[in-house]
Design an enzyme around this catalytic site. Structure first.
Site, mmCIF file in Angstrom:
data_model
loop_
_atom_site.group_PDB
_atom_site.id
_atom_site.type_symbol
_atom_site.label_atom_id
_atom_site.label_comp_id
_atom_site.label_asym_id
_atom_site.label_seq_id
_atom_site.Cartn_x
_atom_site.Cartn_y
_atom_site.Cartn_z
ATOM 1 N N GLY A 127 -1.387 -15.015 -4.669
ATOM 2 C CA GLY A 127 -1.147 -13.920 -3.745
ATOM 3 C C GLY A 127 -2.387 -13.387 -3.063
ATOM 4 O O GLY A 127 -2.330 -12.385 -2.346
ATOM 5 N N VAL B 12 0.829 -1.209 0.000
ATOM 6 C CA VAL B 12 0.000 0.000 0.000
ATOM 7 C C VAL B 12 0.862 1.256 0.000
ATOM 8 O O VAL B 12 0.570 2.225 -0.715
ATOM 9 C CB VAL B 12 -0.955 -0.001 1.215
ATOM 10 C CG1 VAL B 12 -1.807 1.264 1.230
ATOM 11 C CG2 VAL B 12 -1.849 -1.237 1.181
ATOM 12 N N GLY C 54 -5.428 -4.724 -2.688
ATOM 13 C CA GLY C 54 -4.521 -4.397 -3.783
ATOM 14 C C GLY C 54 -3.827 -3.076 -3.547
ATOM 15 O O GLY C 54 -4.335 -2.188 -2.851
ATOM 16 N N ILE D 90 -12.992 0.421 -2.136
ATOM 17 C CA ILE D 90 -14.416 0.757 -2.211
ATOM 18 C C ILE D 90 -14.700 1.952 -1.310
ATOM 19 O O ILE D 90 -14.442 1.882 -0.103
ATOM 20 C CB ILE D 90 -15.302 -0.420 -1.765
ATOM 21 C CG1 ILE D 90 -14.961 -1.691 -2.540
ATOM 22 C CG2 ILE D 90 -16.774 -0.078 -1.941
ATOM 23 C CD1 ILE D 90 -15.657 -2.932 -2.011
ATOM 24 N N LYS E 142 -13.342 -5.938 10.514
ATOM 25 C CA LYS E 142 -14.004 -4.959 9.650
ATOM 26 C C LYS E 142 -15.449 -4.728 10.078
ATOM 27 O O LYS E 142 -15.954 -3.597 10.001
ATOM 28 C CB LYS E 142 -13.937 -5.434 8.194
ATOM 29 C CG LYS E 142 -12.519 -5.502 7.644
ATOM 30 C CD LYS E 142 -12.476 -6.165 6.282
ATOM 31 C CE LYS E 142 -11.050 -6.291 5.766
ATOM 32 N NZ LYS E 142 -10.970 -7.042 4.479
ATOM 33 N N VAL F 69 -11.511 -0.810 5.607
ATOM 34 C CA VAL F 69 -12.589 -1.733 5.229
ATOM 35 C C VAL F 69 -12.880 -1.571 3.743
ATOM 36 O O VAL F 69 -13.121 -0.468 3.269
ATOM 37 C CB VAL F 69 -13.886 -1.454 6.018
ATOM 38 C CG1 VAL F 69 -14.976 -2.449 5.621
ATOM 39 C CG2 VAL F 69 -13.637 -1.513 7.520
#
Length: 430
Positions: free
Chosen positions: A188, A15, A303, A137, A206, A133
């Site tokens: 992965g 990240v 991702g 999105i 979450k 979370v």
């Protein structure tokens, strides 16, 4: 106002690398939105010599946390290092130094979110965690801002991409759990130790965050009932398909009469439910409000760049607050005293698979037991499995969890029952 806002980055993994790429590639867009530049001033790493997928000026790197946390030039700290104890220590230090904080750390927020928010409020700082979370999105800000005038009664969703990938492979390709997990690890999507994902722990953290924001209640991790998918049998998924049901690991938070339930568990969904068509590593969250009705948020749940995009949306929100002079003003305190709904007040449908003696009156005995408890069957399948035994699969009509649990206990004493193979929650059409 400064002509340039400086960022300190804690961590340069998947990240963190995405954050640097977005800052570099989208500098003109950031300047257009904010009227000032954004730059990465310093990056805390564990190993200066480590090979990295993104080119970074070595003068930005440091192994000394003080170079970031005590740097007077840095306005915003981004924490993407993971872990709990050290991350908590660093964030508290940053907030007390009047630095705003953006984090993607769901474990930290689930366990220590209220403490960190109170510290941020006391010091006039922002603390944002959109990326904790749902990855890329946009979810937490719509819940806390876009739906703030509504009363949210239910949040349910697929919030772990690893388990959704595994269940998709089991459902669509007939793979065993073990084979699907191995494939997820090769790609992965799953860690070498997948426990946090497959046992539902990641999703539970979450759900704590989602329930807090949705219900204005101080939900804790111990309040979440958790079960994972590691013992899920392919036979149940195959029976589910015959019943027009799809298996998903569902995070579920519900409020009724100010009593709440929060859980993570394998759940059969009607194939007509919007969440049933969310496949592979994608995530989706389904929100039901009194006024807005039903809404769904869908997208990549993890991702580098999707998660970094969520991080940078928080950075932009923080800088806009700096321009307006309103940092640290957004926190909403707990409003409702926490009341957990007892099993008698939690209602749903249930899937049950039994191995029974293949003899006359076997099903009648089972049906009689359920009838005495006021539980009726919506669907029934019966399949011979070998000489002298059969499998019976039923889906109940809606009943209380307490009633169903009572039936499960009494089944153990029924002479026609060989084994209770499995049971799962069922959610019908949206």
């Amino acid at each position: 106002m400064k002509k340039e806002i400086s960022i300190g980055l804690l961590g340069l993994g998947v990240v963190g690398s995405g954050v640097i790429k977005i800052v570099e590639d989208h500098q003109e867009d950031l300047q257009h939105q904010l009227g000032c530049g954004v730059k990465v001033e310093k990056v805390l790493v564990r190993d200066m010599e480590k090979a990295r997928k993104i080119a970074v000026d070595e003068t930005l790197l440091t192994t000394n946390s003080a170079d970031v946390l005590d740097n007077p030039n840095i306005d915003v700290i981004i924490e993407v290092m993971g872990g709990v104890d050290t991350a908590r220590e660093y964030i508290l230090t940053a907030l007390k130094a009047k630095k705003h904080v953006v984090t993607a750390n769901k474990d930290l927020i689930a366990l220590h979110g209220p403490e960190l928010e109170e510290t941020a409020r006391e010091n006039g700082c922002d603390l944002f965690y959109e990326a904790s979370v749902g990855g890329g999105i946009p979810l937490l800000r719509p819940l806390s801002d876009g739906l703030v005038s509504d009363r949210i009664n239910q949040v349910m969703g697929i919030i772990n991409g690893t388990t959704n990938y595994i269940l998709t492979k089991m459902d669509k390709e007939g793979q065993s759990y073990e084979d699907a997990l191995q494939k997820a690890q090769e790609l992965g999507f799953a860690e070498s130790d997948p426990t946090a994902d497959v046992e539902g722990l990641d999703a539970a953290r979450k759900m704590v965050i989602l329930a807090r924001l949705s219900f204005f209640t101080d939900v804790e991790l111990d309040d979440v009932e958790v079960s994972g998918i590691s013992t899920l049998a392919l036979e149940d998924i195959e029976y589910g398909n015959k019943l027009n049901l799809t298996m998903k690991l569902i995070g579920f938070a519900n409020r009724h009469d100010n009593k709440i339930e929060v859980s993570v568990q394998p759940t059969f969904l009607s194939k007509d439910h919007p969440l049933a068509s969310v496949n592979d590593e994608f995530n989706a969250v389904y929100v039901s409000g009194e006024q807005v009705g039903e809404t769904m948020f869908y997208g990549p749940g993890a991702g580098s760049l999707p998660t970094a995009t969520a991080v940078m949306s928080d950075v932009v929100a923080t800088i806009k607050n700096m321009l307006l002079g309103v940092n640290g003003k957004k926190f909403v305190k707990t409003r409702f005293e926490k009341q957990l709904a007892p099993a008698e007040e939690r209602f749903g449908q249930f899937y049950l698979r039994l191995r029974v003696k293949d003899e006359t009156g076997a099903f009648a005995s089972i049906s009689d037991l359920f009838n005495k408890l006021g539980i009726s069957f919506e669907r029934i399948l019966q399949t011979p499995v070998d000489k002298g035994a059969a499998e019976i699969v039923v889906v109940t009509h809606k009943t209380s969890l307490a009633n169903f649990q009572n039936a499960m206990e009494q089944l153990k004493d029924l002479h026609v029952i060989e084994t209770v193979e499995s049971s799962y929650r069922v959610e019908g059409d949206a």
